[in-house]
Design an enzyme around this catalytic site. Sequence first.
Site, PDB file in Angstrom:
ATOM      1  N   ASP B  14       0.932  -1.226   0.001  1.00  0.00           N
ATOM      2  CA  ASP B  14       0.120   0.076  -0.006  1.00  0.00           C
ATOM      3  C   ASP B  14       1.083   1.137  -0.137  1.00  0.00           C
ATOM      4  O   ASP B  14       1.666   1.271   1.045  1.00  0.00           O
ATOM      5  CB  ASP B  14      -0.760  -0.162   1.329  1.00  0.00           C
ATOM      6  CG  ASP B  14      -1.934   0.727   1.031  1.00  0.00           C
ATOM      7  OD1 ASP B  14      -3.000   1.059   2.029  1.00  0.00           O
ATOM      8  OD2 ASP B  14      -2.129   1.590   0.077  1.00  0.00           O
ATOM      9  N   ASP B 110      -2.630   2.860  -6.476  1.00  0.00           N
ATOM     10  CA  ASP B 110      -1.490   2.643  -5.629  1.00  0.00           C
ATOM     11  C   ASP B 110      -1.564   1.606  -4.453  1.00  0.00           C
ATOM     12  O   ASP B 110      -0.931   1.418  -3.404  1.00  0.00           O
ATOM     13  CB  ASP B 110      -1.567   4.067  -4.679  1.00  0.00           C
ATOM     14  CG  ASP B 110      -3.081   4.135  -3.815  1.00  0.00           C
ATOM     15  OD1 ASP B 110      -2.854   5.017  -3.054  1.00  0.00           O
ATOM     16  OD2 ASP B 110      -3.847   3.330  -4.097  1.00  0.00           O
ATOM     17  N   GLU B 111      -2.243   0.331  -4.814  1.00  0.00           N
ATOM     18  CA  GLU B 111      -2.091  -0.757  -4.117  1.00  0.00           C
ATOM     19  C   GLU B 111      -2.453  -1.993  -4.721  1.00  0.00           C
ATOM     20  O   GLU B 111      -2.853  -2.147  -5.921  1.00  0.00           O
ATOM     21  CB  GLU B 111      -3.224  -0.529  -2.576  1.00  0.00           C
ATOM     22  CG  GLU B 111      -4.419  -0.789  -3.262  1.00  0.00           C
ATOM     23  CD  GLU B 111      -5.478  -0.602  -2.103  1.00  0.00           C
ATOM     24  OE1 GLU B 111      -5.362  -1.788  -1.148  1.00  0.00           O
ATOM     25  OE2 GLU B 111      -6.458  -0.093  -2.215  1.00  0.00           O
TER      26      GLU B 111
END
Lengths: 380, 429
Positions: B14, B110-111
């Site tokens: 993350d 973003d993860e």
Amino acid sequence: MKFKVHRDQFVQGVQHVAKSISQRTTIPILTGMKLEASAEGVTLTGSDSDISIEYFIPKEDEEHQYVEVFEEGSIVLQAKYFTEIVKKLPKETVEISVQDQFATTVMSGSAVFNLNGLDPEEYPRLPQVEEDKTFQIPKDLLKNLIRQTVFATSNAETRPILTGVHWQLNDEQLTCSATDSHRLAMRKAKINTNSSGLSFSNVVIPGKSLSELSKVLNDSDELVDVVVSENQILFKADHFLFFSRLLEGNYPATENMIPTEAKTSVILQSKRFLSAIERSMLLSEDNKNNVVNLKTIGNGMLEITSVTPEVGKATEEVTSEEMSGEDLRISFNGKNLIDALKVVDSEEVKIDFTGAMSPFVLKPTDHDHSLHLFSPVRTY
Amino acid sequence: MDRQRKGRIIFHVDMNSFYASVEAAHDPSLRGKPLAIAGSIEERRGIVVTASYEARAQGVNPPMPLWEAKKSCPDLVVRKPDFPKYRQASENMFQLLYEYTPLVEPVSIDEGYMDVTHPVDDRPPLEIAKHIQDRLLKELALPSSIGVAPNKFLAKMASDMKKPLGITVLRKRSVPDVLWPLDVIEMHGVGEKTAEKLKRQGITTIGELAKSDPIQLKSSFGVAGVRMHERAYGEDHRQVDPDAISEFKSIGNSTTLPRDTKNEAVVRKVLMNLSDSVSRRMRRKEVYGGNIQLTIRYKDRKTITRSRKLDHPISSSQDIYEEVWALFQQYWDEKPIRLLGVTAQDIVEKGHAHQQLDLFQYADTLKREKLSNTVDHIRNKFGEGALLKGAQMSEDSSDLLRDEEKRGTSLEKDFLREGFLNEKQDNED
């Protein structure tokens, strides 16, 4: 009003008329059936304002007496209850009498029903149809015309005019066409107009009306009078009158949509082709994916395939009776072809293709009075 | 199967304050400063999408309105979002993850999850995690938190536990100690609505959830209830699926209007721009939608969604617009509108869309398809503003939808924030 009537004759009449009565109507009295006793016999009337049926039971014919009228008059009875009662009455005869305030008694044997009737004066008059455009057609032919076209009408209200079947009469030829804009069914019939030179076009009869009409017609070659007016069509048979409203608006021109040339032609056995398409669609979910692909694979053979993602693929080879022209690969709605093949009265059919992205024509080989047109399906 | 399940090692990677971190990576002068990325600096719709940890320390909690953020942190540095930059950074980051295993499942920009049960090199999992985190920071200047666990759910819970730059291991046996005391809302997959419903049934913590009757949970939440119960025991059998991101169910865009409006001309233009943007995204992904949905949020925040099943899947801007406009005319109750959204659903991939041609206009259909492809081609070459319909010309925020840099993209669902996405409207990702 008071009369006695043969139950079987009466049941038939009531059931025919009941087809025109809807419980969902904006005019409350139309949920009822009108009964009228006169010196000549008993008349039953029903209407949902789109279609109206009037059924007449004569007092007698050469062999039988059907009705005994003791007192003339009329009444309107709730069709929902009345129809059920009449079907289940125990004895050969039914006696119906009206007392004060439209209170009605229906008696058969020892069964007695007391019904609250409605004021017959409030029942709307049936449409008046001017009888200047009239022709005759045998019942069985009329039934066929209906069977071979109505299925192709649209049931979407987006283009209301397409929910009807277009009738056109020219040079003693009646042309009936129906389309939902994806397929078109056309049926022609010779009509004897007694050289009156009668012609009309843009007569669009609601598909639903024709289906109901077909149900009350028996399979015989007795003639039906057809009366066409500005906004109504009337079918007159021996015992009944069937009125239908006509659809307003202009039916789109369809004649010029039919390709006259073919790039690929095949002749197939109707039954075999029908079952092959039905089989290929076994994997498709209800109405979700009716896409059938067809391609020529040489030696007069066709390959039919249908793919349903996540379920599987069906493949079948079909032998044609005759094939000519270019190789072809096309997709279409299999359900539409099935509908048409089911009503084609011919051992063999000829299909003329004009390319993968153009409409194609299916015709019986036995005769040339019917034709089906289909649009292809584009995959993208 | 069993053996594999027992032994799985899953990472949830993350990125910390991703947009802010990317900005700081590009502009070192921003490092260590309270930084916020906001949708728009002036207009009312200015909402802080991401804030650096420095800003968070001073009370900036995205998503929050910009004016509120500035109040609690007066020296806040504000940047407009630059999505192409973020997409590039995201791509670099996933590229780095792929070096350790091909089993990488991007979840959003973003993860992502990684299955490192069988990593490319045979180092112990914790060492790999550390290695990944160090490289992300050194090579890309992007801080991250990594959760290490036997399944996706626990890995996700673990990565949330220490931010920034945490590496947290969560074993199934520590679930009662670590997860059970937490409020149910902390559980991944439990939203506000579900948490409220659970609370009404007397279930406040994950531990209480674990101890409640699965049959009763099933009757009130369906399969989701059973799943929640399993998760409360740290069970999750989902595989890490590298292709999962492509299995989106819908593609949608929405926009808050600069001013509440009842003006149909304004609405028409916004819907045109939204349709255009949804169409572009569908075309980029080479998919079609069989169902078009319109979202209207009124001034009183009452939100309605109305959709229409189409007789064939579509992707052109014109087709989408015609559908939403028809929906709008049918369902708008003439009250002032705050937000409009357009979503394509029932997505089918290219090659699986069928259209039965119309006998009356099949020639037109084919012609229009060609035109639409041409317009797309021109816009690809000369930019989104190269060809516009008359009504689309004039200044307002929905114009931004045509602007590559400012427009939300497939992965930026947080940019759309606001309540109507809370309801897990599977906004594509």
